[in-house]
Scaffold this motif. Structure first.
Motif, PDB file in Angstrom:
ATOM      1  N   THR A 224      38.526  54.597  39.524  1.00 28.39           N
ATOM      2  CA  THR A 224      38.615  53.241  39.001  1.00 28.39           C
ATOM      3  C   THR A 224      37.550  53.056  37.927  1.00 28.39           C
ATOM      4  N   SER A 225      37.557  51.913  37.279  1.00 27.79           N
ATOM      5  CA  SER A 225      36.537  51.625  36.268  1.00 27.79           C
ATOM      6  C   SER A 225      35.164  51.422  36.902  1.00 27.79           C
ATOM      7  N   GLU A 226      35.136  51.213  38.227  1.00 30.84           N
ATOM      8  CA  GLU A 226      33.865  51.030  38.919  1.00 30.84           C
ATOM      9  C   GLU A 226      33.208  52.359  39.300  1.00 30.84           C
ATOM     10  N   ASN A 227      33.999  53.397  39.605  1.00 29.29           N
ATOM     11  CA  ASN A 227      33.403  54.654  40.065  1.00 29.29           C
ATOM     12  C   ASN A 227      33.594  55.822  39.106  1.00 29.29           C
ATOM     13  N   SER A 228      34.143  55.548  37.905  1.00 35.49           N
ATOM     14  CA  SER A 228      34.420  56.605  36.936  1.00 35.49           C
ATOM     15  C   SER A 228      34.462  56.018  35.525  1.00 35.49           C
ATOM     16  N   PRO A 229      34.594  56.868  34.499  1.00 36.25           N
ATOM     17  CA  PRO A 229      34.717  56.362  33.124  1.00 36.25           C
ATOM     18  C   PRO A 229      36.106  55.827  32.784  1.00 36.25           C
ATOM     19  N   LEU A 230      36.976  55.638  33.771  1.00 37.89           N
ATOM     20  CA  LEU A 230      38.310  55.111  33.507  1.00 37.89           C
ATOM     21  C   LEU A 230      38.192  53.755  32.814  1.00 37.89           C
ATOM     22  N   PRO A 231      38.747  53.601  31.594  1.00 33.95           N
ATOM     23  CA  PRO A 231      38.519  52.366  30.841  1.00 33.95           C
ATOM     24  C   PRO A 231      39.341  51.168  31.299  1.00 33.95           C
ATOM     25  N   LYS A 232      40.484  51.385  31.925  1.00 32.16           N
ATOM     26  CA  LYS A 232      41.310  50.273  32.402  1.00 32.16           C
ATOM     27  C   LYS A 232      42.222  50.767  33.514  1.00 32.16           C
ATOM     28  N   SER A 233      42.851  49.838  34.215  1.00 36.72           N
ATOM     29  CA  SER A 233      43.611  50.213  35.408  1.00 36.72           C
ATOM     30  C   SER A 233      45.057  50.587  35.124  1.00 36.72           C
ATOM     31  N   SER A 234      45.653  50.093  34.025  1.00 40.00           N
ATOM     32  CA  SER A 234      47.077  50.338  33.752  1.00 40.00           C
ATOM     33  C   SER A 234      47.260  51.509  32.805  1.00 40.00           C
ATOM     34  N   MET A 235      48.211  52.373  33.149  1.00 43.29           N
ATOM     35  CA  MET A 235      48.510  53.571  32.373  1.00 43.29           C
ATOM     36  C   MET A 235      50.020  53.714  32.244  1.00 43.29           C
ATOM     37  N   THR A 236      50.471  54.293  31.140  1.00 39.53           N
ATOM     38  CA  THR A 236      51.909  54.410  30.924  1.00 39.53           C
ATOM     39  C   THR A 236      52.450  55.823  31.086  1.00 39.53           C
ATOM     40  N   SER A 237      51.641  56.854  30.784  1.00 39.53           N
ATOM     41  CA  SER A 237      52.157  58.225  30.878  1.00 39.53           C
ATOM     42  C   SER A 237      51.010  59.219  30.952  1.00 39.53           C
ATOM     43  N   ILE A 238      51.347  60.458  31.312  1.00 38.75           N
ATOM     44  CA  ILE A 238      50.355  61.530  31.398  1.00 38.75           C
ATOM     45  C   ILE A 238      50.948  62.802  30.812  1.00 38.75           C
TER      46      ILE A 238
ATOM     47  N   ASN B 145      45.618  74.072  28.436  1.00 45.57           N
ATOM     48  CA  ASN B 145      44.224  74.293  28.800  1.00 45.57           C
ATOM     49  C   ASN B 145      43.787  73.435  29.983  1.00 45.57           C
ATOM     50  N   ASN B 146      44.752  72.799  30.637  1.00 46.45           N
ATOM     51  CA  ASN B 146      44.516  71.953  31.813  1.00 46.45           C
ATOM     52  C   ASN B 146      43.787  70.659  31.479  1.00 46.45           C
ATOM     53  N   ASN B 147      43.791  70.255  30.211  1.00 45.30           N
ATOM     54  CA  ASN B 147      43.295  68.931  29.862  1.00 45.30           C
ATOM     55  C   ASN B 147      44.313  67.897  30.291  1.00 45.30           C
ATOM     56  N   ARG B 148      43.853  66.807  30.893  1.00 39.88           N
ATOM     57  CA  ARG B 148      44.727  65.718  31.277  1.00 39.88           C
ATOM     58  C   ARG B 148      44.633  64.616  30.226  1.00 39.88           C
ATOM     59  N   TRP B 149      45.737  64.324  29.555  1.00 45.60           N
ATOM     60  CA  TRP B 149      45.805  63.271  28.556  1.00 45.60           C
ATOM     61  C   TRP B 149      46.568  62.098  29.163  1.00 45.60           C
ATOM     62  N   ILE B 150      45.978  60.912  29.143  1.00 45.79           N
ATOM     63  CA  ILE B 150      46.590  59.751  29.785  1.00 45.79           C
ATOM     64  C   ILE B 150      46.627  58.596  28.792  1.00 45.79           C
ATOM     65  N   SER B 151      47.808  58.025  28.591  1.00 44.87           N
ATOM     66  CA  SER B 151      47.929  56.870  27.695  1.00 44.87           C
ATOM     67  C   SER B 151      47.550  55.608  28.459  1.00 44.87           C
ATOM     68  N   MET B 152      46.570  54.905  27.914  1.00 43.86           N
ATOM     69  CA  MET B 152      46.023  53.716  28.569  1.00 43.86           C
ATOM     70  C   MET B 152      46.692  52.455  28.028  1.00 43.86           C
ATOM     71  N   ASP B 153      48.033  52.444  28.128  1.00 39.95           N
ATOM     72  CA  ASP B 153      48.784  51.286  27.661  1.00 39.95           C
ATOM     73  C   ASP B 153      48.543  51.085  26.168  1.00 39.95           C
ATOM     74  N   GLU B 154      48.048  49.918  25.749  1.00 40.88           N
ATOM     75  CA  GLU B 154      47.740  49.680  24.341  1.00 40.88           C
ATOM     76  C   GLU B 154      46.264  49.917  24.036  1.00 40.88           C
ATOM     77  N   LYS B 155      45.534  50.524  24.966  1.00 39.70           N
ATOM     78  CA  LYS B 155      44.091  50.702  24.812  1.00 39.70           C
ATOM     79  C   LYS B 155      43.693  52.138  24.479  1.00 39.70           C
ATOM     80  N   GLY B 156      44.610  52.929  23.998  1.00 37.19           N
ATOM     81  CA  GLY B 156      44.261  54.264  23.552  1.00 37.19           C
ATOM     82  C   GLY B 156      44.641  55.366  24.510  1.00 37.19           C
ATOM     83  N   VAL B 157      43.965  56.507  24.380  1.00 38.29           N
ATOM     84  CA  VAL B 157      44.270  57.720  25.142  1.00 38.29           C
ATOM     85  C   VAL B 157      42.988  58.238  25.784  1.00 38.29           C
ATOM     86  N   LEU B 158      43.069  58.574  27.068  1.00 36.80           N
ATOM     87  CA  LEU B 158      41.953  59.153  27.803  1.00 36.80           C
ATOM     88  C   LEU B 158      42.201  60.645  27.976  1.00 36.80           C
ATOM     89  N   LYS B 159      41.196  61.450  27.633  1.00 37.62           N
ATOM     90  CA  LYS B 159      41.263  62.895  27.843  1.00 37.62           C
ATOM     91  C   LYS B 159      40.279  63.272  28.944  1.00 37.62           C
TER      92      LYS B 159
END
Length: 344
Positions: free
Chosen positions: A168-182, A187-201
């Motif tokens: 969660t945003s409280e225990n990790s660098p996760l910027p927001k709670s809602s995500m649309t895809s992964i 190379n085993n990098n996890r790319w996660i689309s953070m809705d309209e708030k960008g991409v988390l790698k």
């Protein structure tokens, strides 16, 4: 997508020849196929086909005045393209997506629960509370960890021993709670689309948030992600009235790319599905009218030119693309016209 919303009207499987030949009259689906509608398909590590299919459950009496529609689900497998369907479960759990992990375990999910097949039964591994949102995706990484998220209060990781960890945003660098895809790259990098708030790698020891405030990344909602043969990240975004629907990240800069149709015109609309298979980028665009689906196109990019797969009906929704490594083809599952096969 909830199973009732993904109810499909399918009456045939169409096979497209590898050459650019006219589409032949499609064969009828075998009588051994259970159900009437294809909900999902997956290919296991032994190159066998698995399907979730559905039909109205006639075992349940529903009053004529009721709008309730009972659904019966089946899980079946097929060892080859032309083989018979083997019914594995004729009263399958309420799931609308299946996949296989690195050890060939079958996983299933719906918007609230995630299961793993153990013998002849399905073990419930994770369930969201009523007020904890909805799952929108799950995927397996190279270490056999399952990652799941969506419109929830965090990102879930299920390890090989079924230990569940919630970020969660409280225990990790996760910027927001809602995500649309992964998307999990080679190379085993996890790319996660953070809705309209960008991409988390997420790498093994680093979380990097790419967002519109610190880069040229669009501030539009991101629907889909993939990485190509050179390791570039591609994102699918957009809507009919928005100027950008496809972007590429080369590790330093974000570039806007215009997908092109078979007549050489730029294609507008949202890019709901994005995959990279065998040195090609597969792009599914969707156009709407009066807030409802109108058309879509399947486009293929080889790094220098675009091709439109015209055999896929534009007036039907494309639900998914499945890469078949063993047969070197792509299976295109549509909402109403069945499953098409195109060369990979």
């Amino acid at each position: 997508m909830d199973i009732f919303k993904s109810f499909l009207v399918v009456s045939m499987i169409i096979f497209i020849a590898c050459e650019k030949e006219p589409v032949e009259e499609p064969p009828e689906i075998s009588d051994s196929m259970p159900g009437k509608h294809i909900v999902d398909m997956a290919i296991d590590n032994n190159n066998e086909f698995f399907y979730i299919t559905a039909e109205i459950d006639t075992r349940i009496d529903v009053p004529g005045y009721s709008s309730y529609m009972p659904i019966r689900l089946y899980l079946s497998k097929r060892s080859s393209e032309t083989g018979d369907y083997e019914i594995l479960d004729n009263d399958f759990i309420a799931a609308n997506e299946i996949m296989f992990d690195r050890k060939n375990n079958l996983w299933a999910r719906n918007s609230k629960k995630i299961y793993r097949k153990e013998g002849s039964t399905f073990r419930k591994v994770l369930e969201l509370d009523d007020d904890a949102g909805l799952f929108n995706f799950f995927s397996v990484d190279k270490s056999n960890n399952i990652w799941a998220g969506g419109f929830t209060h965090g990102l879930y990781k299920i390890d090989d021993q079924l230990k569940v960890e919630l970020y969660t945003s409280e225990n990790s660098p996760l910027p927001k709670s809602s995500m649309t895809s992964i998307h999990i790259d080679e190379n085993n990098n996890r790319w996660i689309s953070m809705d309209e708030k960008g991409v988390l790698k997420i790498t093994s020891d680093e979380w990097t948030w790419h967002n519109p405030a610190t880069s040229d990344l669009t501030s539009q909602r991101i629907w889909s992600l993939t990485t190509d043969w050179d390791g570039n990240l591609w994102i699918g975004t957009g809507a009919d009235n928005l100027p950008v629907n496809l972007m590429k990240y080369d590790g330093q800069h974000w570039h806007t790319v215009k997908p092109i149709d078979g007549d050489g015109y730029a294609v507008t609309g949202a890019i709901r599905i994005l995959h990279s298979f065998n040195g090609k980028l597969y792009v599914v665009t969707e156009q709407t009218k009066n807030a409802a689906f109108q058309s879509n196109q399947l486009l293929v990019y080889d790094g220098s030119s675009w091709e439109q797969i015209i055999e896929i009906p534009e007036d039907d929704g494309i639900a998914d693309l499945v890469w078949d490594e063993a047969r070197q083809v792509v299976w295109v599952r549509t909402l109403n016209e069945g499953i098409f096969k195109i060369p990979g």
